[in-house]
Write an enzyme that holds these catalytic residues in place. Sequence first.
Site, short mmCIF file in Angstrom:
data_model
loop_
_atom_site.label_atom_id
_atom_site.label_comp_id
_atom_site.label_asym_id
_atom_site.label_seq_id
_atom_site.Cartn_x
_atom_site.Cartn_y
_atom_site.Cartn_z
CG HIS A 142 -0.82 -7.82 -11.10
ND1 HIS A 142 0.02 -7.02 -10.36
CD2 HIS A 142 -0.61 -7.47 -12.40
CE1 HIS A 142 0.69 -6.21 -11.17
NE2 HIS A 142 0.32 -6.46 -12.41
CE LYS B 177 -4.42 -3.46 2.33
NZ LYS B 177 -3.17 -4.20 2.17
NE ARG B 178 -9.19 -5.04 -5.51
CZ ARG B 178 -9.06 -6.39 -5.49
NH1 ARG B 178 -10.12 -7.15 -5.41
NH2 ARG B 178 -7.86 -6.93 -5.56
CE LYS C 82 -7.11 -6.44 -1.82
NZ LYS C 82 -5.65 -6.41 -1.98
CB THR D 59 1.67 -0.91 -3.89
OG1 THR D 59 0.27 -0.74 -4.14
CG2 THR D 59 2.29 -1.75 -4.99
CE LYS E 141 0.94 3.31 -3.12
NZ LYS E 141 -0.39 2.98 -3.65
#
Length: 839
Positions: free
Chosen positions: A355, A555-556, A561, A663, A667
Amino acid sequence: MPLELDSLLQKIKYLLVGISGKLPTDASCSEFYYALSLALREEIMINIVSNYITVREKRGKIVYYISMEHLPGKLLENNISNMNFKTLILDILKKTNRSYEDLKACDPELGLGNGGLGRLASCFMDSLATQKYTACAYGLRYQYGIFEQEIWNGVQIERPDCWLLTAYPWEIREDSHAQSVFYRGRPLPGTNSHGDQIFQLEDYEEVRAVPYNIPIIGYSETNNIHILPLRLWSTKESPHNFALQRYNAGQLDQAAENTTLTDVLYPNDNNETGKRIRLKQEFLLVSASLKDILQTHLQVNGDISSLEEKVQIQINDTHPALIIAELMRVLTKDYDIPWKHAYEITQNCCNYTNHTVLREALEEWNEMRVAYLLPRQYQILQRMNQDFCNLIRKKFPNDEDKVRRMTIIHNGQIRMAHLAIYGCKKINGVAELHTELLKKKLFKDFYDMYPEKFLAITNGVTPRRWLFQCNPLLSDFITKRIGKSWITDFPHIKEIAKFASDKESQEEFLSIKKANKERLIEFLSLENPVRDFKGKIIRHSNPLGSDALFDVHVKRFHEYKRQLMLALHTIMVFQELKENPSARKIKRMIIIGGKAAPGYELAKNIIRLFFCIIRKINFDDEISHLLRVSFVENYNVSKGELIFPAADLSEQISTAGTEASGTGNMKFAMNGALTIGTEDGANIEMRKSISDAYWPFSFGLKTNEIDQLHTNPGWEIYSQNAKVRKALDALQDGSLSINDSEQAALSQLFYKLVDPDRKVALDPYFIIKDLMPYYETQKKVEELYITPNKWAEYAIQNMAGMGPFSSDVAIKNYAEKIWNTTPFPIDPEIRRVVREEFE
């Protein structure tokens, strides 16, 4: 025979009196919730027993999904939805004068994961159950989950996530399946009948793991429900694990260590105790689960000879990779299997999902810590490492550099990904780009040696929870036009494309989006707190109205990110509006949410920056009617179920080549949001599936362009571009901070990007390089948003292209390409007999 209203209502009344000692009219909402859940659980148990007997009698192949993280979210509504009981439950609530929303509020949320990894596991279990595969997932029953996040004046505070304050009706304790796990001790060498070295253990530390089963219910429109177990191990409930002698000697922390092994997901490992607990957690999951797997296999199949034919173990990231060494140890010692054959069995049973493409994120364990805590497993690891090095030398003679790069044990560290690749049959990435990066960069040496092992299986999410359940208005919109087949065969969603240019459909889509935005506005205004430096709630979020663009990044928190890039763009827009309030054509509501790991100081500083931005923008009388920011405290699955349907713009802006898949991107798009994103992870495949014509907001460096950069161009951009420089300077010129602590936090972020003294950019994730392309692409967003019907056309086309990104599709790929298994539905005759016995 389907469940009927009167029968279910009678069960609820019986349980209320028998358990709570209350008549239905006197019971509290939580008591009614508990009784209703137990009544539904009776129906669930009929199917669980039927499934077990079917597998036992027909000796089906079983897939075991092992993960340190699971994020199923709240289960009441999901279970009702997947069992097709919504109408029945609403009728009961009407008859008892109770509210469905109140009932849902009583349902605790399982905080057993950190983010995408745990949610992916839950989506996969939903798909395995819906498609009627035989499977079981293993995890740990964290007493306090990851943590509950509060933001005190911009500072992240971690609170215990107390989801187990009251009895949890969906879990079933299984003491008969409890397992003992052994740490430390003195290994005594011996041999099996084949001359392979094995070890007994003396003076060990024994920990008892008690399992709790949570039923994962597959979607069904009939009474033929397929249910799979999520089995969570706990050390909390066993008095055997508490060291009373140490307690009496005043060693309170040591006395309770083993009872607290399953207290918290990922204890902070910035200290020796945290590292030790993490390793013990991982081995607890591995050892208890493997014992359970082997016991089940023997009960169903009689002996160990068919293990590789009947068992497939999917290792979700490297946390459970020690199962490879433990299976080797058990096969050679307990089942007297020769070492070489044990390796073949292990390799044929185990598979590994990677991952990450970040080398620094690959898990390693200190060799001496493993030798001390797991002495027998360490001996196995040493032999496996030697065998592997010999194979490498045979395949690539005279290349000791390759041996050094590939060896499992190197410089006192045990490299878990290397163990997983050597010990598994298949290694899959979770997107096409991610898998190519594994082959060509991260694990190039391994791909050279084992090209047949590597394959790509792109992640997916379940459309049941992430569209059908969380967005009923949009679900009805789709079903009205193309029927219900999309719920269990999501590729049929492509048929909605023919309505994308239909004006009536566009108008209905826009009205649905408006309603979902108003639902989120209500939540933010009433339930999303803003706290002072003592944690006192001083107000709630004050979002813009539903006519604003809802621009969302949830998100985290992590540097790659690039939440920091969104923050800098927000500063740029604010500075631009301060100079000219009519500079922008639309209102923009920015919604940000996510948690930072407790020991990740820089990520926490980015959260603090957003707090400073919120204070600066949201109370500016000239600007706040045009631009606002809300931070969603304690972002979790339930809040995601409100946010995804309401989003207009999905922020997927990670540096190219850093996000394995994502993911959240799926969504958002399923729920009719457009994506502003880099060519990273699954964004690339989503763009291809949707088509470039309806994917207008792609920007930023690509992976090959990053590879070709000889120097970081950020300093030149900073020094030459006034917009960029002004935004970055706001981090350290005092314009956003009001005290020394804030100034220090924001200055750290500034110096993470540029070093003015050396006149260089540090900026490891190329935020400065991508900032202006991002800024210009955001202007394209605004141009499209001012034409609502055109925006709706694009959004419907995006939904239509999401068929390949269902977890159902991903699971079919795993089943065909890795596990070599097929659906194994419950035998209807067995279900009939079990139901008759129950009734």
